[in-house]
Design an enzyme around this catalytic site. Structure first.
Site, PDB file in Angstrom:
ATOM      1  N   SER A  56       5.735   9.030  25.731  1.00  0.00           N
ATOM      2  CA  SER A  56       6.801   8.393  24.946  1.00  0.00           C
ATOM      3  C   SER A  56       5.874   7.371  23.968  1.00  0.00           C
ATOM      4  CB  SER A  56       7.886   7.462  25.691  1.00  0.00           C
ATOM      5  OG  SER A  56       8.625   6.420  25.004  1.00  0.00           O
TER       6      SER A  56
ATOM      7  N   TYR B  35       9.750   1.428  32.531  1.00  0.00           N
ATOM      8  CA  TYR B  35       9.716   2.673  31.760  1.00  0.00           C
ATOM      9  C   TYR B  35       8.220   2.706  30.781  1.00  0.00           C
ATOM     10  CZ  TYR B  35      10.849   6.355  28.270  1.00  0.00           C
ATOM     11  OH  TYR B  35      11.117   7.344  27.390  1.00  0.00           O
TER      12      TYR B  35
END
Length: 278
Positions: free
Chosen positions: A139, A153
């Site tokens: 990401s 995350y």
């Protein structure tokens, strides 16, 4: 891609589904894996109805047995595995001093240790046959920091980047490619399973207003081309490189600007995730 076999986790929707369709159009056999059994079967049916070859495997990447089942199903139906895409990711929200350890453990178990579990099953097979390709989905959040409310995350995705770099060093001389996919904003449903914020309510910042939201189909094509060209770093929005160069040039100044943006966000800069991946 023709007659190659790809195992794709998180293939029931979003980037995983788009990649499955892109590879199938190029002639690959697809093992569609997802936690949602109905979506798994829907994507499999879509590929088969389009003239491709696919099988559905329902499973949870938080369990080692899922990867054992994936390998067994792929080898039984198609003979081998050539491409493995580790694409599952889950989000959380909360201020750092309110996120419980159990939530860290949940995120790391799914986002990071699922890749480790996959490697334990598929790396020996790929190394033995001397060819193949691995795609790990990370990401933008694993490349630079633009928010503080999703630390588990971001940390797990940064770890996926580092894990992928190490794999590239190890596997490239053995004829096996590695791609790390770093999506910016993409219209997926990753936020559908987002729990309520831990502690006080927080607004989740996006990676920057300069990054438009991409259709997953665009990213699926990017992944297919990255596999064919043996590209390591695949950023869905190439302009993110400018931010990374800026950070590397003066990391302290970059962090000061990021902190100021969080404290006094520009209009529209604060967005709560609804259908995006970043």
């Amino acid at each position: 891609m023709r007659d190659r076999t790809a195992v794709i986790t998180g293939a029931g929707s979003g980037i995983g589904r788009a990649t499955a369709l892109s590879l199938a159009r190029r002639g690959a056999n697809i093992v569609v894996a997802d936690l949602d059994e109905a979506r798994t079967r829907a994507v499999t049916d879509e590929i088969v109805q389009g003239g491709g070859a696919a099988i559905a495997v329902h499973g949870d990447v938080a369990h080692q047995s899922t990867f054992d089942a994936l390998k067994q199903a792929a080898v039984h139906r198609f003979g081998t595995v050539d491409i493995v895409m580790n694409n599952v990711g889950v989000l959380t929200r909360g201020r750092p001093d309110h996120l419980p350890v159990a939530e860290w453990e949940r995120i790391i178990t799914v986002n990071l240790l699922s890749v480790v579990r996959s490697n334990a099953v598929f790396l020996p097979l790929l190394v033995e046959q001397g060819h193949g390709h691995i795609v790990n989905t990370a990401s933008f959040a694993g490349l630079y920091t633009y928010a503080y409310d999703r630390l588990p995350y971001a940390a797990s995705k940064a770890a996926v980047v580092q894990l992928s770099e190490g794999l590239r060093l190890y596997l490239q001389p053995q004829g096996i490619g590695v791609t790390v996919l770093c999506p910016g904003p993409v219209a997926t449903d990753i936020a559908a399973s987002l729990p309520p914020a831990f502690g006080p309510e927080v607004d989740t910042r996006g990676p920057g207003e300069q990054f438009g939201v991409l259709d997953p189909a665009v990213v699926g094509e990017q992944v297919a081309e990255a596999i064919l060209s043996n590209t390591f770093m695949l950023c869905t929005h190439p302009q993110v490189r400018d931010l990374l160069v800026e950070r590397a040039t003066d990391w302290d100044a970059f962090m000061d600007r990021q902190a100021a943006a969080v404290a006094m966000p520009e209009s529209g800069a604060e967005t709560r995730p609804s259908s995006g991946s970043a």
